[in-house]
Design a protein around this motif. Structure first.
Motif, mmCIF file in Angstrom:
data_model
loop_
_atom_site.group_PDB
_atom_site.id
_atom_site.type_symbol
_atom_site.label_atom_id
_atom_site.label_comp_id
_atom_site.label_asym_id
_atom_site.label_seq_id
_atom_site.Cartn_x
_atom_site.Cartn_y
_atom_site.Cartn_z
ATOM 1 N N ILE A 235 43.331 18.911 -30.718
ATOM 2 C CA ILE A 235 41.978 19.033 -30.215
ATOM 3 C C ILE A 235 41.960 18.242 -28.936
ATOM 4 C CG2 ILE A 235 40.611 19.807 -32.171
ATOM 5 C CD1 ILE A 235 39.924 16.841 -32.856
ATOM 6 N N HIS A 236 41.257 18.698 -27.932
ATOM 7 C CA HIS A 236 41.095 18.278 -26.545
ATOM 8 C C HIS A 236 39.714 17.550 -26.298
ATOM 9 C CE1 HIS A 236 45.049 20.004 -26.004
ATOM 10 N NE2 HIS A 236 44.810 21.070 -26.882
ATOM 11 N N GLU A 237 39.981 16.649 -25.730
ATOM 12 C CA GLU A 237 38.577 15.709 -25.105
ATOM 13 C C GLU A 237 38.021 16.398 -24.174
ATOM 14 O OE1 GLU A 237 37.759 11.269 -23.252
ATOM 15 O OE2 GLU A 237 39.737 11.492 -23.886
ATOM 16 N N VAL A 238 36.422 16.038 -24.111
ATOM 17 C CA VAL A 238 35.693 16.647 -23.024
ATOM 18 C C VAL A 238 35.092 15.272 -22.599
ATOM 19 C CG1 VAL A 238 33.413 17.675 -22.362
ATOM 20 C CG2 VAL A 238 34.915 18.664 -24.173
ATOM 21 N N PRO A 239 35.411 14.807 -21.263
ATOM 22 C CA PRO A 239 34.910 13.520 -20.879
ATOM 23 C C PRO A 239 33.418 13.308 -21.001
ATOM 24 C CG PRO A 239 36.431 14.577 -18.990
ATOM 25 C CD PRO A 239 36.070 15.432 -20.414
ATOM 26 N N ASN A 240 33.160 12.045 -21.528
ATOM 27 C CA ASN A 240 31.602 11.541 -21.605
ATOM 28 C C ASN A 240 30.877 12.251 -22.682
ATOM 29 O OD1 ASN A 240 31.729 9.747 -19.491
ATOM 30 N ND2 ASN A 240 31.668 11.645 -18.046
ATOM 31 N N VAL A 241 31.796 12.907 -23.731
ATOM 32 C CA VAL A 241 31.217 13.860 -24.794
ATOM 33 C C VAL A 241 32.025 13.329 -25.968
ATOM 34 C CG1 VAL A 241 30.731 15.975 -25.946
ATOM 35 C CG2 VAL A 241 30.590 15.641 -23.363
ATOM 36 N N LYS A 242 31.254 12.862 -27.165
ATOM 37 C CA LYS A 242 32.034 12.673 -28.316
ATOM 38 C C LYS A 242 32.944 13.584 -29.055
ATOM 39 C CE LYS A 242 28.589 12.401 -31.811
ATOM 40 N NZ LYS A 242 28.012 11.723 -33.037
ATOM 41 N N TYR A 243 32.363 14.866 -28.913
ATOM 42 C CA TYR A 243 33.168 15.971 -29.125
ATOM 43 C C TYR A 243 34.408 16.569 -28.740
ATOM 44 C CZ TYR A 243 28.617 15.673 -31.646
ATOM 45 O OH TYR A 243 27.460 15.328 -32.466
ATOM 46 N N ARG A 244 35.163 17.206 -29.510
ATOM 47 C CA ARG A 244 36.586 17.754 -28.618
ATOM 48 C C ARG A 244 36.260 19.417 -29.029
ATOM 49 N NH1 ARG A 244 36.014 13.217 -27.859
ATOM 50 N NH2 ARG A 244 37.470 11.526 -28.270
ATOM 51 N N TYR A 245 37.161 19.806 -28.121
ATOM 52 C CA TYR A 245 37.360 21.320 -28.324
ATOM 53 C C TYR A 245 38.924 21.780 -28.287
ATOM 54 C CZ TYR A 245 38.939 21.952 -23.400
ATOM 55 O OH TYR A 245 39.495 21.878 -22.100
ATOM 56 N N VAL A 246 38.861 23.061 -28.690
ATOM 57 C CA VAL A 246 40.126 23.873 -28.753
ATOM 58 C C VAL A 246 39.864 25.431 -28.794
ATOM 59 C CG1 VAL A 246 40.132 23.842 -31.201
ATOM 60 C CG2 VAL A 246 42.126 23.973 -30.297
ATOM 61 N N VAL A 247 40.854 26.156 -28.417
ATOM 62 C CA VAL A 247 40.465 27.528 -28.013
ATOM 63 C C VAL A 247 41.153 28.187 -29.616
ATOM 64 C CG1 VAL A 247 40.773 29.649 -26.839
ATOM 65 C CG2 VAL A 247 39.895 27.574 -25.774
ATOM 66 N N VAL A 248 40.446 29.200 -30.469
ATOM 67 C CA VAL A 248 41.284 29.338 -31.536
ATOM 68 C C VAL A 248 40.858 30.990 -31.492
ATOM 69 C CG1 VAL A 248 41.293 29.430 -34.037
ATOM 70 C CG2 VAL A 248 41.019 27.463 -32.831
ATOM 71 N N ASP A 249 41.882 31.760 -31.334
ATOM 72 C CA ASP A 249 41.823 33.344 -31.442
ATOM 73 C C ASP A 249 40.872 33.663 -30.311
ATOM 74 O OD1 ASP A 249 43.337 33.536 -33.716
ATOM 75 O OD2 ASP A 249 41.815 33.263 -35.242
ATOM 76 N N ASN A 250 40.971 33.057 -29.136
ATOM 77 C CA ASN A 250 40.262 33.359 -27.849
ATOM 78 C C ASN A 250 38.783 32.989 -27.984
ATOM 79 O OD1 ASN A 250 42.630 34.238 -26.309
ATOM 80 N ND2 ASN A 250 42.459 36.265 -27.842
ATOM 81 N N ARG A 251 38.578 32.160 -28.685
ATOM 82 C CA ARG A 251 37.149 31.572 -28.915
ATOM 83 C C ARG A 251 37.300 30.057 -28.846
ATOM 84 N NH1 ARG A 251 34.542 34.183 -33.827
ATOM 85 N NH2 ARG A 251 32.350 33.779 -32.732
ATOM 86 N N THR A 252 36.333 29.606 -28.094
ATOM 87 C CA THR A 252 36.179 28.134 -27.834
ATOM 88 C C THR A 252 35.380 27.587 -29.025
ATOM 89 O OG1 THR A 252 36.530 28.108 -25.415
ATOM 90 C CG2 THR A 252 35.492 26.035 -26.341
ATOM 91 N N VAL A 253 36.022 26.501 -29.484
ATOM 92 C CA VAL A 253 35.150 25.793 -30.727
ATOM 93 C C VAL A 253 34.931 24.394 -30.416
ATOM 94 C CG1 VAL A 253 35.762 27.556 -32.506
ATOM 95 C CG2 VAL A 253 37.065 25.460 -32.262
ATOM 96 N N LEU A 254 33.962 23.634 -30.536
ATOM 97 C CA LEU A 254 33.664 22.315 -30.366
ATOM 98 C C LEU A 254 33.736 21.860 -31.614
ATOM 99 C CD1 LEU A 254 32.677 20.790 -28.276
ATOM 100 C CD2 LEU A 254 30.456 20.804 -28.894
ATOM 101 N N VAL A 255 34.677 20.566 -31.778
ATOM 102 C CA VAL A 255 35.054 20.066 -33.132
ATOM 103 C C VAL A 255 34.556 18.421 -33.138
ATOM 104 C CG1 VAL A 255 36.910 19.478 -34.462
ATOM 105 C CG2 VAL A 255 36.827 21.385 -33.203
ATOM 106 N N ASP A 256 34.078 17.970 -34.253
ATOM 107 C CA ASP A 256 33.805 16.629 -34.451
ATOM 108 C C ASP A 256 35.192 16.092 -34.808
ATOM 109 O OD1 ASP A 256 33.541 14.111 -35.672
ATOM 110 O OD2 ASP A 256 31.473 14.752 -36.638
#
Length: 99
Positions: free
Chosen positions: A67-88
């Motif tokens: 999972i990858h960081e979004v600067p200044n946001v406590k959540y992370r993201y990843v692209v799964v099956d061509n859909r971006t998901v926000l992850v705790d």
């Protein structure tokens, strides 16, 4: 009287469960959502495949998924099956699915 106490106790347990589930809901403010959307557009990731994993809010992603960081946001993201998901990052649970 005994039946009334049992019913009351059962109702209280049910309401307590509903309250704790609602407390786990994550609310992303519109300004924060805009920051996240703009960042993931500018920082596209290769999509990963996760057969058998449904992309629903509350689904935990396996530890093998980076999972990858979004600067200044406590959540992370990843692209799964061509859909971006926000992850705790603490629980690895999906908190939002972007289409």
């Amino acid at each position: 009287m005994n039946m009334l106490l049992k019913n009351t106790a059962a109702a209280m347990l049910l309401l307590a469960g509903i309250g704790s589930a609602a407390a786990d809901d994550v609310i992303i403010q519109p300004e924060q959502d805009t920051v996240i959307r703009e960042y993931v557009k500018k920082q596209p990731l290769a999509s990963v495949k996760l057969p058998g994993v449904e992309l629903n809010v509350g689904t935990a992603l396996p530890e093998t998924v980076e999972i990858h960081e979004v600067p200044n946001v406590k959540y992370r993201y990843v692209v799964v099956d061509n859909r971006t998901v926000l992850v705790d990052p603490g629980t690895r649970k999906i908190i939002k699915v972007y289409d």
